[in-house]
Scaffold this motif. Structure first.
Motif, PDB file in Angstrom:
ATOM      1  N   ARG A   1       0.827  -1.206   0.000  1.00 39.95           N
ATOM      2  CA  ARG A   1       0.000   0.000   0.000  1.00 39.95           C
ATOM      3  C   ARG A   1       0.860   1.253   0.000  1.00 39.95           C
ATOM      4  O   ARG A   1       0.513   2.253  -0.651  1.00 39.95           O
ATOM      5  CB  ARG A   1      -0.941  -0.029   1.201  1.00 39.95           C
ATOM      6  N   THR A   2       1.987   1.208   0.673  1.00 38.95           N
ATOM      7  CA  THR A   2       2.891   2.349   0.663  1.00 38.95           C
ATOM      8  C   THR A   2       3.550   2.512  -0.707  1.00 38.95           C
ATOM      9  O   THR A   2       3.637   3.622  -1.249  1.00 38.95           O
ATOM     10  CB  THR A   2       3.976   2.181   1.736  1.00 38.95           C
ATOM     11  N   LEU A   3       3.995   1.414  -1.260  1.00 37.13           N
ATOM     12  CA  LEU A   3       4.713   1.454  -2.542  1.00 37.13           C
ATOM     13  C   LEU A   3       3.781   1.623  -3.731  1.00 37.13           C
ATOM     14  O   LEU A   3       4.197   2.092  -4.787  1.00 37.13           O
ATOM     15  CB  LEU A   3       5.544   0.178  -2.701  1.00 37.13           C
ATOM     16  N   GLY A   4       2.524   1.214  -3.564  1.00 30.02           N
ATOM     17  CA  GLY A   4       1.520   1.507  -4.577  1.00 30.02           C
ATOM     18  C   GLY A   4       1.169   0.390  -5.539  1.00 30.02           C
ATOM     19  O   GLY A   4       0.312   0.564  -6.396  1.00 30.02           O
ATOM     20  N   TYR A   5       1.806  -0.778  -5.423  1.00 29.18           N
ATOM     21  CA  TYR A   5       1.505  -1.837  -6.390  1.00 29.18           C
ATOM     22  C   TYR A   5       0.315  -2.676  -5.931  1.00 29.18           C
ATOM     23  O   TYR A   5       0.066  -2.837  -4.743  1.00 29.18           O
ATOM     24  CB  TYR A   5       2.723  -2.724  -6.646  1.00 29.18           C
ATOM     25  N   ARG A   6      -0.398  -3.224  -6.921  1.00 35.36           N
ATOM     26  CA  ARG A   6      -1.550  -4.078  -6.649  1.00 35.36           C
ATOM     27  C   ARG A   6      -1.424  -5.445  -7.312  1.00 35.36           C
ATOM     28  O   ARG A   6      -2.381  -6.219  -7.340  1.00 35.36           O
ATOM     29  CB  ARG A   6      -2.830  -3.379  -7.104  1.00 35.36           C
ATOM     30  N   TRP A   7      -0.237  -5.720  -7.860  1.00 36.46           N
ATOM     31  CA  TRP A   7       0.074  -7.025  -8.426  1.00 36.46           C
ATOM     32  C   TRP A   7       1.371  -7.502  -7.789  1.00 36.46           C
ATOM     33  O   TRP A   7       2.308  -6.712  -7.597  1.00 36.46           O
ATOM     34  CB  TRP A   7       0.250  -6.941  -9.943  1.00 36.46           C
ATOM     35  N   ALA A   8       1.422  -8.786  -7.445  1.00 40.55           N
ATOM     36  CA  ALA A   8       2.625  -9.332  -6.824  1.00 40.55           C
ATOM     37  C   ALA A   8       2.725 -10.814  -7.166  1.00 40.55           C
ATOM     38  O   ALA A   8       1.728 -11.459  -7.502  1.00 40.55           O
ATOM     39  CB  ALA A   8       2.590  -9.140  -5.312  1.00 40.55           C
ATOM     40  N   ASP A   9       3.948 -11.335  -7.073  1.00 46.77           N
ATOM     41  CA  ASP A   9       4.185 -12.716  -7.468  1.00 46.77           C
ATOM     42  C   ASP A   9       5.210 -13.370  -6.561  1.00 46.77           C
ATOM     43  O   ASP A   9       6.180 -12.732  -6.134  1.00 46.77           O
ATOM     44  CB  ASP A   9       4.696 -12.773  -8.911  1.00 46.77           C
ATOM     45  N   CYS A  10       4.979 -14.644  -6.287  1.00 38.66           N
ATOM     46  CA  CYS A  10       5.987 -15.491  -5.665  1.00 38.66           C
ATOM     47  C   CYS A  10       6.994 -15.858  -6.747  1.00 38.66           C
ATOM     48  O   CYS A  10       6.623 -16.433  -7.772  1.00 38.66           O
ATOM     49  CB  CYS A  10       5.334 -16.740  -5.074  1.00 38.66           C
ATOM     50  N   ALA A  11       8.253 -15.539  -6.512  1.00 40.86           N
ATOM     51  CA  ALA A  11       9.246 -15.622  -7.586  1.00 40.86           C
ATOM     52  C   ALA A  11       9.989 -16.948  -7.642  1.00 40.86           C
ATOM     53  O   ALA A  11      10.654 -17.218  -8.643  1.00 40.86           O
ATOM     54  CB  ALA A  11      10.262 -14.487  -7.435  1.00 40.86           C
ATOM     55  N   TRP A  12       9.875 -17.799  -6.621  1.00 43.14           N
ATOM     56  CA  TRP A  12      10.734 -18.971  -6.625  1.00 43.14           C
ATOM     57  C   TRP A  12      10.231 -20.028  -5.667  1.00 43.14           C
ATOM     58  O   TRP A  12       9.859 -19.729  -4.535  1.00 43.14           O
ATOM     59  CB  TRP A  12      12.162 -18.587  -6.230  1.00 43.14           C
ATOM     60  N   ALA A  13      10.223 -21.263  -6.130  1.00 45.41           N
ATOM     61  CA  ALA A  13      10.088 -22.449  -5.293  1.00 45.41           C
ATOM     62  C   ALA A  13      10.737 -23.584  -6.059  1.00 45.41           C
ATOM     63  O   ALA A  13      10.617 -23.662  -7.284  1.00 45.41           O
ATOM     64  CB  ALA A  13       8.623 -22.763  -4.998  1.00 45.41           C
ATOM     65  N   ASN A  14      11.432 -24.454  -5.365  1.00 46.76           N
ATOM     66  CA  ASN A  14      12.069 -25.611  -6.013  1.00 46.76           C
ATOM     67  C   ASN A  14      12.088 -26.746  -5.007  1.00 46.76           C
ATOM     68  O   ASN A  14      12.864 -26.727  -4.045  1.00 46.76           O
ATOM     69  CB  ASN A  14      13.478 -25.261  -6.478  1.00 46.76           C
ATOM     70  N   LEU A  15      11.216 -27.705  -5.205  1.00 41.39           N
ATOM     71  CA  LEU A  15      10.984 -28.755  -4.232  1.00 41.39           C
ATOM     72  C   LEU A  15      11.227 -30.123  -4.858  1.00 41.39           C
ATOM     73  O   LEU A  15      11.159 -30.281  -6.085  1.00 41.39           O
ATOM     74  CB  LEU A  15       9.558 -28.650  -3.687  1.00 41.39           C
ATOM     75  N   GLY A  16      11.489 -31.105  -4.011  1.00 40.45           N
ATOM     76  CA  GLY A  16      11.970 -32.378  -4.512  1.00 40.45           C
ATOM     77  C   GLY A  16      10.939 -33.455  -4.738  1.00 40.45           C
ATOM     78  O   GLY A  16      11.273 -34.512  -5.290  1.00 40.45           O
ATOM     79  N   SER A  17       9.703 -33.222  -4.309  1.00 39.92           N
ATOM     80  CA  SER A  17       8.694 -34.261  -4.463  1.00 39.92           C
ATOM     81  C   SER A  17       7.350 -33.637  -4.809  1.00 39.92           C
ATOM     82  O   SER A  17       7.106 -32.453  -4.525  1.00 39.92           O
ATOM     83  CB  SER A  17       8.550 -35.070  -3.173  1.00 39.92           C
ATOM     84  N   ILE A  18       6.472 -34.433  -5.400  1.00 43.58           N
ATOM     85  CA  ILE A  18       5.145 -33.941  -5.716  1.00 43.58           C
ATOM     86  C   ILE A  18       4.376 -33.630  -4.439  1.00 43.58           C
ATOM     87  O   ILE A  18       3.600 -32.670  -4.392  1.00 43.58           O
ATOM     88  CB  ILE A  18       4.395 -34.970  -6.583  1.00 43.58           C
ATOM     89  N   GLU A  19       4.606 -34.386  -3.392  1.00 42.76           N
ATOM     90  CA  GLU A  19       3.945 -34.094  -2.117  1.00 42.76           C
ATOM     91  C   GLU A  19       4.349 -32.716  -1.602  1.00 42.76           C
ATOM     92  O   GLU A  19       3.502 -31.944  -1.122  1.00 42.76           O
ATOM     93  CB  GLU A  19       4.291 -35.175  -1.080  1.00 42.76           C
ATOM     94  N   ALA A  20       5.635 -32.390  -1.713  1.00 42.54           N
ATOM     95  CA  ALA A  20       6.106 -31.075  -1.259  1.00 42.54           C
ATOM     96  C   ALA A  20       5.533 -29.971  -2.128  1.00 42.54           C
ATOM     97  O   ALA A  20       5.157 -28.900  -1.634  1.00 42.54           O
ATOM     98  CB  ALA A  20       7.631 -31.035  -1.263  1.00 42.54           C
TER      99      ALA A  20
END
Length: 289
Positions: free
Chosen positions: A126-145
């Motif tokens: 709200r301070t910076l003014g953006y209304r779109w955001a994204d999780c930039a990274w995940a790298n996991l070793g199993s389908i369960e994870a």
């Protein structure tokens, strides 16, 4: 029927887009408002990306920003950028960084942020003014994870949505490499709600994974709201926009009028970040498709 039109038709009829086509929804979207390229953008040489939808991921300029934050922001404004996507605030508070953006008439339209401490992230947004955001990274070793991660991602997306922020997931290549025959990206798509999670497609990483960006776009029709526009050299390395092998004109032409909000210039390892930024802006500004 041309090859491109046939590909577009077949891609839309697959996956989740199929139900939308059956209901007549896609035809409405493709022929009516909500366009990323409005009618005013028609021109003799073809359509173009409106400059107000062009941004740059500041990660591209991280070395320059660390060395001279105000000078680098001023240089981006001089190139012509009006929008940026954030990846941190380089030791400044949200208020301090917003003041710098305002000074150079730049606007944060998006940000790469995590999915923890949501209350603070919302306050900063709200301070910076953006209304779109994204999780930039995940790298996991199993389908369960990956399944557990997707559920947490969806829960975070719901919280952000209720706070007025559209939250998404930014891909790399590894989400498209199967684990036990299952692609992690498909796990994310199945275990998140369209209401809570959009997708920010990094076009370089889709190509690197051996995925056709157009087919993948229509496989998740309606969820892809942002493009990271990053080029790929013939040897697979990163390239300044327009100097590599990715046919952006084809991608943009075949996904026009589908609600993509932001076209974000990025280069992971530029040798001259400001030159890369300038080449990227001019390429997107001049591209006709």
């Amino acid at each position: 029927m041309s090859e491109e039109r046939e590909l577009s038709r077949r891609a839309m009829l697959r996956g989740t887009a199929g139900a939308a086509v059956a209901a007549g929804v896609v035809g409405t979207v493709l022929s009516a408002g909500g366009s990323a390229y409005g009618a005013e953008d028609d021109c003799p040489g073809g359509r173009r990306v409106p400059p107000e939808r062009i941004a740059i991921q500041l990660y591209t300029l991280r070395s320059a920003l660390q060395a001279d934050l105000p000078g680098t922001l001023e240089a981006l404004a001089d190139i012509g950028y009006r929008n940026v996507e954030l990846a941190g605030t380089y030791g400044r508070s949200a208020a301090e960084f917003r003041a710098m953006l305002d000074r150079y008439h730049l606007r944060a339209v998006s940000a790469h942020i995590g999915l923890e401490d949501i209350d603070q992230l919302v306050a900063d947004a709200r301070t910076l003014g953006y209304r779109w955001a994204d999780c930039a990274w995940a790298n996991l070793g199993s389908i369960e994870a990956w399944t557990d991660f997707a559920r947490r991602l969806d829960k975070a997306g719901e919280a952000f949505r209720k706070a007025g922020i559209s939250y998404g997931y930014h891909n790399h290549a590894h989400e498209f490499w199967p684990i036990d025959g299952v692609r992690p990206f498909d796990v994310i798509a199945r275990n998140t709600s369209r209401r809570n999670i959009h997708f920010q497609y990094d076009l370089y990483w889709l190509v690197e994974a051996g995925v056709d960006p157009v087919e993948q776009f229509y496989a998740q029709f309606g969820r892809v709201r942002q493009f990271h526009v990053k080029d790929r050299a013939a040897d697979g390395s990163f390239a300044d926009l327009g100097t590599g092998t990715i046919d952006f004109a084809r991608v943009f032409r075949m996904t026009r009028n589908t609600g993509v909000k932001h076209f974000i210039v990025e280069h992971d390892q530029p040798t001259d970040p400001l030159h890369t930024a300038k080449v990227g802006y001019e390429y997107l500004r001049d591209l006709r498709f």
